[in-house]
Write an enzyme that holds these catalytic residues in place. Structure first.
Site, PDB file in Angstrom:
ATOM      1  N   ASP A  90     -54.041 -61.476 -82.219  1.00 14.23           N
ATOM      2  CA  ASP A  90     -52.806 -62.237 -82.352  1.00 14.23           C
ATOM      3  C   ASP A  90     -53.156 -63.699 -82.079  1.00 14.23           C
ATOM      4  OD1 ASP A  90     -50.220 -62.998 -82.601  1.00 14.23           O
ATOM      5  OD2 ASP A  90     -49.430 -61.719 -81.007  1.00 14.23           O
ATOM      6  N   SER A  91     -52.388 -64.605 -82.656  1.00 17.61           N
ATOM      7  CA  SER A  91     -52.777 -66.015 -82.622  1.00 17.61           C
ATOM      8  C   SER A  91     -52.463 -66.718 -81.315  1.00 17.61           C
ATOM      9  CB  SER A  91     -52.042 -66.747 -83.723  1.00 17.61           C
ATOM     10  OG  SER A  91     -50.645 -66.691 -83.466  1.00 17.61           O
ATOM     11  N   GLY A  92     -51.493 -66.219 -80.590  1.00 16.34           N
ATOM     12  CA  GLY A  92     -51.053 -66.938 -79.400  1.00 16.34           C
ATOM     13  C   GLY A  92     -49.705 -67.598 -79.609  1.00 16.34           C
ATOM     14  N   GLY A  93     -49.151 -67.484 -80.812  1.00 19.13           N
ATOM     15  CA  GLY A  93     -47.820 -68.048 -81.065  1.00 19.13           C
ATOM     16  C   GLY A  93     -46.787 -67.495 -80.094  1.00 19.13           C
ATOM     17  N   ASP A 174     -47.930 -69.301 -85.404  1.00 16.35           N
ATOM     18  CA  ASP A 174     -46.551 -69.461 -85.863  1.00 16.35           C
ATOM     19  C   ASP A 174     -45.714 -69.986 -84.709  1.00 16.35           C
ATOM     20  OD1 ASP A 174     -46.828 -67.155 -84.316  1.00 16.35           O
ATOM     21  OD2 ASP A 174     -45.201 -66.114 -85.307  1.00 16.35           O
ATOM     22  N   GLN A 225     -41.088 -65.457 -90.337  1.00 14.78           N
ATOM     23  CA  GLN A 225     -40.168 -65.803 -89.244  1.00 14.78           C
ATOM     24  C   GLN A 225     -38.737 -65.851 -89.803  1.00 14.78           C
ATOM     25  OE1 GLN A 225     -40.403 -66.187 -86.002  1.00 14.78           O
ATOM     26  NE2 GLN A 225     -42.600 -65.901 -85.735  1.00 14.78           N
ATOM     27  N   GLY A 252     -41.462 -62.968 -84.438  1.00 16.89           N
ATOM     28  CA  GLY A 252     -40.361 -63.766 -83.919  1.00 16.89           C
ATOM     29  C   GLY A 252     -39.216 -62.934 -83.428  1.00 16.89           C
ATOM     30  N   CYS A 342     -50.210 -30.653 -75.474  1.00 20.55           N
ATOM     31  CA  CYS A 342     -51.086 -31.821 -75.666  1.00 20.55           C
ATOM     32  C   CYS A 342     -52.549 -31.443 -75.432  1.00 20.55           C
ATOM     33  CB  CYS A 342     -50.673 -32.938 -74.712  1.00 20.55           C
ATOM     34  SG  CYS A 342     -51.672 -34.433 -74.883  1.00 20.55           S
ATOM     35  N   CYS A 347     -54.190 -33.675 -69.911  1.00 24.01           N
ATOM     36  CA  CYS A 347     -53.429 -32.422 -69.953  1.00 24.01           C
ATOM     37  C   CYS A 347     -54.330 -31.193 -69.873  1.00 24.01           C
ATOM     38  CB  CYS A 347     -52.560 -32.378 -71.210  1.00 24.01           C
ATOM     39  SG  CYS A 347     -51.193 -33.563 -71.125  1.00 24.01           S
ATOM     40  N   HIS A 373     -53.022 -39.998 -71.720  1.00 23.18           N
ATOM     41  CA  HIS A 373     -52.007 -39.096 -72.285  1.00 23.18           C
ATOM     42  C   HIS A 373     -51.064 -39.847 -73.230  1.00 23.18           C
ATOM     43  CE1 HIS A 373     -48.925 -36.127 -72.880  1.00 23.18           C
ATOM     44  NE2 HIS A 373     -48.039 -37.053 -72.523  1.00 23.18           N
TER      45      HIS A 373
HETATM   46 ZN   LIG Z   1     -51.750 -35.163 -72.705  1.00 25.06          ZN
END
Ligand SMILES: [Zn+2]
Length: 405
Positions: A90-93, A174, A225, A252, A342, A347, A373
């Site tokens: 991600d750009s940091g916007g 942005d 945006q 945004g 799971c 689990c 998990h």
């Molecule tokens: Zn699990």
């Protein structure tokens, strides 16, 4: 880079494949948040075992510490972190937004990003502060949250920063608006974001064959945006969608409620190129994943799944909101695993009673076990979603997951 596999017969939902030099991602997919080049509490090999396909790190945080030069000298994010799979930055916007208007409006990471849906607005979450950022057309000047040092982000130098980090998919800088910004401000910020997008694209093209960067096969995403305003969102989708980006993110303010977010997606997605991937930034609760996928979102990222895990909350399909909190006294003597269906490491190995004990004792091992998990749960949910799209049965699957709140 992105190939469509199957379109759902009745919905805009689709499956596809995102191909990078570090592997491919079956979509729709959940992008696991690794802000500081690590998924909190879980090492890269465990992510591989869980079946995580792709992670997203944050340029802003990595710029402040350890710095992009350090990451680049160690082979970029892949060499530095040991995670060899597909990666985004991600750009940091959003962080610039959090230090600026987000702080002035008391909206951001801590407060609900949907102000109308905060069940218990706490005064501290909405405390308004002084903006720590100065925005001009040239870029954003801000102070480090670590040591107070001054930094400047422009569309061009953020591309340089992301080139050095070397993620497979990188995002433009942005200007993120808050849901409390008015129409005029949101429009001006959107127009600035469009000018920045053009500059970022130019900087990206100019650096395309620079051999000194750790990853020369990067793809740049533009960001749509426009807040929760219909005409602005549509304009932004047309303008950004018309630029030669490798994919598109929707960012945004997505409105003051989830319903408004659904409108934003309905306005935006049909105007984006069909043959490129769409990423929904910062959204990934289970109900939001369904809402996004059915409207044609391909990837999501959200820190909630890992954050709530560290707080004792683990996913379980049969429960309200698909979650339980292991701190609850009813689990103290419960010999069952979190989820009998799971197949995750946690689990298979541990009882609710033991996990509840670790959680209440504040043991570090709990962070890892609970995160494993929750991530495995999301990986399997996304698998089920892809299967349901392939068989044109997404409505049926979503109905199965709708539980009383
Ligand atoms: Zn699990």
């Amino acid at each position: 880079m992105f190939t469509l596999q199957h379109r759902h017969k009745e919905l805009p939902a689709r499956t596809g494949n995102l191909v990078t030099v570090h592997g491919s991602v079956s979509t729709p997919a959940f992008v696991v948040v690794a802000t500081r080049a690590t998924v909190k509490a879980v090492e890269p090999q465990a992510l591989v075992d869980i079946g995580v396909q792709i992670v997203i790190s944050n340029s802003y945080h990595l710029h402040l510490r350890p710095g992009e030069e350090t990451v680049a000298s160690l082979g970029g994010l892949h060499g530095f972190s040991g995670w060899r799979g597909p990666t985004m930055t991600d750009s940091g916007g959003f962080q610039v937004f959090s230090l600026g208007a987000g702080k002035e409006h008391g909206v951001g990471k801590v407060a609900s990003i949907f102000p109308d849906e905060d069940p218990q607005p706490r005064a501290s979450h909405y405390r308004q502060g002084k903006s720590l950022v100065q925005l001009t057309d040239e870029g954003a000047t801000f102070r480090s949250i670590i040591d107070g040092s001054k930094h400047f982000f422009s569309p061009e130098n953020v591309i340089e920063l992301e080139r050095k980090l070397g993620a497979d998919i990188i995002l433009v800088l942005d200007e993120c608006t808050s849901p409390l910004h008015d129409y005029a401000y949101t429009k001006a910020a959107m127009e600035r974001t469009h000018r920045w997008a053009q500059r970022a694209l130019h900087a990206f093209e100019k650096t395309a064959d620079h051999r000194s960067y750790p990853n020369t096969d990067q793809v740049l995403y533009g960001i749509v945006q426009g807040g929760a305003y219909e005409d602005l969102r549509k304009e932004s989708a047309r303008v950004i969608g018309g630029m030669l980006f490798g994919g598109f993110a929707i960012g945004g303010s997505l409105g003051k409620s989830k319903e408004e977010m659904h409108h934003v997606l309905d306005w935006t997605i049909p105007l984006l190129p069909d043959d490129k991937a769409r990423h929904l930034l910062g959204i990934g609760e289970i109900e939001d994943i369904f809402a996004g996928v059915r409207r044609g979102v391909d990837t999501f990222d959200c820190a909630a799944a890992t954050r709530i895990a560290r707080n004792g909350t683990v996913f379980l399909k049969s429960e309200p909101r698909h979650r339980i909190n292991l701190r609850n006294t009813r689990f103290r003597d419960d010999p069952r695993p979190i989820d009998e269906t799971c197949d995750c490491f946690t689990c298979r190995q541990h009882s609710r009673a033991y996990l509840s004990h670790l959680c209440r004792s504040g043991e570090f091992s709990f962070y890892r076990l609970a995160t494993i998990h929750n991530l495995r749960f999301l990986v399997r949910l996304m698998e089920r979603i892809r299967e349901a799209i392939e068989s044109d049965e997404l409505d049926e699957l979503e109905a199965e997951w709708r539980t009383p709140a």
